[in-house]
Structure formats: structure tokens, C-alpha cells
Design a protein around this motif. Sequence first.
Motif, short mmCIF file in Angstrom:
data_model
loop_
_atom_site.label_atom_id
_atom_site.label_comp_id
_atom_site.label_asym_id
_atom_site.label_seq_id
_atom_site.Cartn_x
_atom_site.Cartn_y
_atom_site.Cartn_z
N LYS A 29 -0.41 15.62 -22.19
CA LYS A 29 -0.59 14.19 -22.42
C LYS A 29 0.75 13.49 -22.47
O LYS A 29 0.87 12.34 -22.05
CB LYS A 29 -1.35 13.98 -23.74
N GLY A 30 1.81 14.20 -22.93
CA GLY A 30 3.13 13.59 -22.94
C GLY A 30 3.67 13.34 -21.54
O GLY A 30 4.43 12.40 -21.32
N THR A 31 3.27 14.16 -20.56
CA THR A 31 3.79 13.96 -19.21
C THR A 31 3.07 12.85 -18.47
O THR A 31 3.58 12.34 -17.48
CB THR A 31 3.65 15.24 -18.37
N GLY A 32 1.86 12.51 -18.89
CA GLY A 32 1.10 11.50 -18.17
C GLY A 32 0.46 12.02 -16.90
O GLY A 32 -0.10 11.26 -16.12
N LEU A 33 0.53 13.34 -16.68
CA LEU A 33 -0.04 13.91 -15.46
C LEU A 33 -1.33 14.66 -15.80
O LEU A 33 -1.71 14.75 -16.96
CB LEU A 33 0.98 14.86 -14.81
N LEU A 34 -2.00 15.21 -14.76
CA LEU A 34 -3.27 15.87 -15.00
C LEU A 34 -3.05 17.28 -15.56
O LEU A 34 -2.07 17.93 -15.24
CB LEU A 34 -4.06 15.99 -13.68
N PRO A 35 -3.98 17.77 -16.40
CA PRO A 35 -3.86 19.15 -16.91
C PRO A 35 -4.27 20.14 -15.84
O PRO A 35 -4.87 19.79 -14.83
CB PRO A 35 -4.85 19.16 -18.08
N VAL A 36 -3.91 21.42 -16.06
CA VAL A 36 -4.23 22.44 -15.06
C VAL A 36 -5.21 23.49 -15.57
O VAL A 36 -5.69 24.29 -14.81
CB VAL A 36 -2.97 23.16 -14.55
N THR A 37 -5.52 23.50 -16.88
CA THR A 37 -6.47 24.50 -17.38
C THR A 37 -7.89 23.91 -17.30
O THR A 37 -8.09 22.71 -17.53
CB THR A 37 -6.17 24.88 -18.83
N THR A 38 -8.89 24.75 -16.99
CA THR A 38 -10.25 24.24 -16.76
C THR A 38 -10.80 23.59 -18.01
O THR A 38 -11.49 22.55 -17.93
CB THR A 38 -11.18 25.38 -16.32
N PRO A 82 1.09 -4.69 -16.69
CA PRO A 82 -0.36 -4.77 -16.93
C PRO A 82 -1.05 -5.87 -16.14
O PRO A 82 -2.26 -5.84 -15.96
CB PRO A 82 -0.45 -5.03 -18.43
N LYS A 83 -0.29 -6.84 -15.62
CA LYS A 83 -0.95 -7.97 -14.96
C LYS A 83 -1.18 -7.72 -13.46
O LYS A 83 -1.78 -8.54 -12.80
CB LYS A 83 -0.08 -9.23 -15.11
N ILE A 84 -0.67 -6.60 -12.93
CA ILE A 84 -0.84 -6.35 -11.48
C ILE A 84 -2.28 -5.97 -11.20
O ILE A 84 -2.88 -5.16 -11.93
CB ILE A 84 0.11 -5.22 -11.04
N LYS A 85 -2.82 -6.54 -10.12
CA LYS A 85 -4.18 -6.16 -9.70
C LYS A 85 -4.04 -5.12 -8.60
O LYS A 85 -3.29 -5.30 -7.66
CB LYS A 85 -4.92 -7.38 -9.15
N TYR A 86 -4.77 -4.01 -8.75
CA TYR A 86 -4.69 -2.98 -7.73
C TYR A 86 -6.03 -2.27 -7.64
O TYR A 86 -6.89 -2.43 -8.51
CB TYR A 86 -3.59 -1.96 -8.04
N MET A 137 0.85 -1.19 0.00
CA MET A 137 0.00 0.00 0.00
C MET A 137 0.88 1.23 0.00
O MET A 137 1.78 1.33 0.83
CB MET A 137 -0.86 -0.01 1.28
N TYR A 138 0.67 2.14 -0.97
CA TYR A 138 1.44 3.37 -0.90
C TYR A 138 0.69 4.51 -1.55
O TYR A 138 -0.28 4.31 -2.28
CB TYR A 138 2.84 3.22 -1.50
N VAL A 139 1.18 5.73 -1.27
CA VAL A 139 0.58 6.93 -1.84
C VAL A 139 1.05 7.03 -3.29
O VAL A 139 2.23 6.85 -3.59
CB VAL A 139 1.04 8.17 -1.04
N THR A 140 0.12 7.32 -4.20
CA THR A 140 0.48 7.31 -5.61
C THR A 140 -0.06 8.55 -6.31
O THR A 140 -0.76 9.37 -5.71
CB THR A 140 -0.05 6.03 -6.29
N HIS A 141 0.30 8.69 -7.57
CA HIS A 141 -0.19 9.80 -8.39
C HIS A 141 -0.43 9.29 -9.80
O HIS A 141 -0.10 8.15 -10.14
CB HIS A 141 0.78 10.98 -8.36
N SER A 142 -0.98 10.14 -10.64
CA SER A 142 -1.44 9.68 -11.95
C SER A 142 -0.28 9.23 -12.83
O SER A 142 -0.40 8.28 -13.60
CB SER A 142 -2.23 10.79 -12.65
N GLY A 143 0.88 9.89 -12.69
CA GLY A 143 2.02 9.49 -13.51
C GLY A 143 2.47 8.08 -13.19
O GLY A 143 2.79 7.28 -14.06
N MET A 184 0.65 5.72 -11.89
CA MET A 184 -0.34 4.75 -12.34
C MET A 184 -0.21 4.51 -13.83
O MET A 184 -0.40 3.38 -14.30
CB MET A 184 -1.75 5.24 -12.00
N ALA A 185 0.14 5.56 -14.58
CA ALA A 185 0.31 5.38 -16.03
C ALA A 185 1.45 4.41 -16.30
O ALA A 185 1.33 3.51 -17.16
CB ALA A 185 0.58 6.73 -16.70
N THR A 186 2.57 4.57 -15.57
CA THR A 186 3.71 3.66 -15.74
C THR A 186 3.33 2.24 -15.36
O THR A 186 3.71 1.27 -16.02
CB THR A 186 4.89 4.11 -14.86
N THR A 187 2.56 2.12 -14.25
CA THR A 187 2.16 0.78 -13.81
C THR A 187 1.31 0.10 -14.86
O THR A 187 1.51 -1.08 -15.18
CB THR A 187 1.36 0.87 -12.50
#
Lengths: 308, 150
Positions: free
Chosen positions: B74-83, B17-21, B1-7, B9-12
Motif C-alpha cells: 500500500k505504501g508503493t501505490g502499486l498492485l499487490p502480487v500475492t493472491t 484532483p480536478k483533472i477529468k480523465y 493520451m498515454y499509457v499509464t499504471h496504477s502508481g 494514477m495514484a499520484t494524479t
Amino acid sequence: MSFPVAEGRTKPRRHKEVLAALPWLAPTLVLIAGVVIYPAYLMFWTAFQKYNSYGILQGPAGWSNFFGKGGAFTFPTVPWTSVWTNTVIWVVVVVIMTLALSLLLAQFLSKDFPGRKALRLLVLLPWASSVVLTTTVFRYGLQGDVGIFNRFLVDTGILAMPYGFTKDPTAAFWVAVFVAIYVSLPFTTYTILAGLQSVPNDVLEAAHVDGANAVQRYWQVVFPMLRPAIAAATLINIINVFNSLPILTILNDNGGYHTGHTTTTLIFQFKAQLGPGVASALSIANFLFCLVVVAFYFWIVKPTKEVQ
Amino acid sequence: MYVTHSGLMATTRKDFPKIKYALSQIPSKDGSPVAFGVTDFILAFNNQDANRKEATKQFLDLFYSDAMYEGWYKGTGLLPVTTSMITAAKASDADNKDFYDSLSYVKFNPVSDPKWDALKNALQGTAGTIQKDTPENVLKAIQAQLDAAS
């Protein structure tokens, strides 16, 4: 007969000689002015200007970089007793241990034995590699989970579990002292080795004929003749070790104003967090403190006293 | 169990692909949702020059325009900041749904506050002394550094 006119005649000739030498001296003078005098002047000027931590000039500061609200000497939570004692212990222990070990090593390397050339080249290695490289090897080696030094200490039973050397300011300081001695040995050894070559053999033979044993021969004959070499090596070592930044910074993995700082590492901490003004103020104090240490060394040891 | 972020999760998803989370909220005292966000930020120096300021404004407007920014984030794999991009992504990006939901209560470091740099340095340097000292002394030391550096 006296020649009162002679003095008047040689003075203009001396002036002409100096002027004639100026084109040859000019490149050196320009270099000294540009690389030494101008940065020193800039440092003194910067110490009396106010900067924010990004380095933006905000106007003159008077003495507030030294003793003001956020000044170099008045910033809260800086452990000044630790800083001063660390600096003195750092310089004294490293220079004395380096000198003692170098005297031994130089004596050994001056004897003739097979493989001497290869060994002399190997001794050069810590000086040839970058200090950052050597220190990083030690830092990685002392890492808690996979560092080879830590694992070695645990596997041989010296430690019960891996110890965070780089996380404890005192332990990191003493590891840094060890690394500093290690990287200072080659230079001092070679300086003393050069001094040993100049000890004439017939003086040693005369002492041997007079009945002096090996210890007396060393301390009464060889050691006084090494005085110039030791003086040069020790002075350069004092200045280098005093200003040494990478060893202490890389091995000390703690944040903030911890008890492992010396004045030099504190200057760089101020530069990163408080800006160039406060860092320059402490640099001036550091420079004066270094001069005091060097003057003290000359006064106590009198290394340039004539050999009797 | 650990603290994660969107980047992460994208790598995971890409490399393992076979990991269940499963993703879940960070636990909090009263059960209300908690999220801590980290962003990059752009720093511009105020050179008291109106032309430079206008040029900087035009550059930032171009950088964060929909045409330019979509490819960038989209290239960074992170969330956008503009509404506009967030609204578009909420509809299209199903993988990061939990992270987009947390945008309504996420908290960031107050980087634009002029006192933040001094506070960050004081916290990083002094917070660890709570091991050996009382909380009041630690807070007093942090406040003293903040007052001195301002």
C-alpha cells in the motif's frame, strides 16, 4: 698499481646497503605490490575463468573468453573496424590537438600581462573539475528539447531543428573528442609552461643578436629545449586518453555495440553484459595495444633524444 | 493520451484532483484486451548451502505474509502480487478496478528465464538497426547474440 681485491671488497658492502635500505623501501614496495601487481595478476587470472553476467565463477575457461563462442573477439555484431579506427583516431587527434593548443597557450601565459595570475588559475579549472561533471554539462547542453547548446544552434539558424548529438554515434564521438581536448589542456599547458621557464634568456638574446626572427627563434631555439616537457606531457596524455571511459560513455546515449565504441568503452560494455571474464580478456588486449601505441610513439618521435 | 499504471494514477488523483480523465484498453488488432506488466523481482544467489536457502525461504515467507505485505504494497501505490491480497484489494480498492481486471490477461517480461538477460541486451542494442536493415538481418543478428551469450 692495480687493485684486484677492491671489487671483492665492495660487493658485500653493496648487498649490505640494499638490505639497510629495505625498511625504507618496504612501504612503497607493499603499495606497488598491492595496488599494481596484484590487480594485474587478478585480471590475467580472471581472463581465463568462465563467469556468468552476474559475476558468478563457473570454472576455468581456457581461451574461450578470447576466441570462444561468446568471446571478446568473436562476439557477433561488434563493429571491429569501427572500434579499432575509433581508438586510433581518438588517441591521435586528442593528443595532437591538445599539444598544439597547449604550446600556444603556454607561450601566451609565459608573457607578462596584467591579470596573468588570474588567467593561469582559470586555465586550471577544467582539470580541477571532475571529468564526469564537465561531460554531463555538455550532455545536458546537447539535449534535444531544452539543452542550451542545441537551442543556441537552432535560434541562431545554424540548425533547422534540434539535432540528437548524443543519439548519433559519430556526432557523439566528435563531441567527446572536443571535451577530451578541453579537459586535457590544463595539464599539458602547465607542463609546457614549466618547461618554458627553464629556457635561458641569454640563448634567446644571442639568437636575436644573430638575426633570427621570432618564428625562427621559436622553432630552432625554444622548441628543441621543450623536448623533455613535451615528451612527459604527451606520454601521460596518450595513456590517459587511451584509457578514458567517462567522456565517451556519458556523451553516447546509444545502446548495444554501436559504431562509436573504443576498446575501453567496449570493455565496460562486455563487463555489464557478458561478465568479468570476457571483459578481462579484452582488457589484456587493450593493455598490449596501449603498449604498442606508446612504443610506436617513442620510435617515431624519439622524444628523449639529446638536444643538439 | 498515454499509457499509464496504477502508481501514476495514484499520484494524479492526489496532486491533480480536478483533472477529468478516463481509462481504456490499449488498442489491439482484433479487439482482444492487451496489457503489459512491469514488476520488481528479488534475486537470490545459489550458494549451495541448505541453511542459507532455508533462511532465504523463511525471509520471503515472512515478507509476503499478509500481515507484512499489506503495509508494504500500500505504501508503493502499486498492485499487490500475492493472491490473497489481490482478492482483498479487488473488493476494497475501487480506484484501480480496471488494473485488477487486466490481471487476468497481463503479460510480463520472462525474467526468470535464464536466456532473458542475453535477449534483453540483444534487443536493446540491435532492435534499433531495423531503421537501416531488413527485418530478417535484424532477427539473425539478435539470434546470433543470443547463441553466443548462452
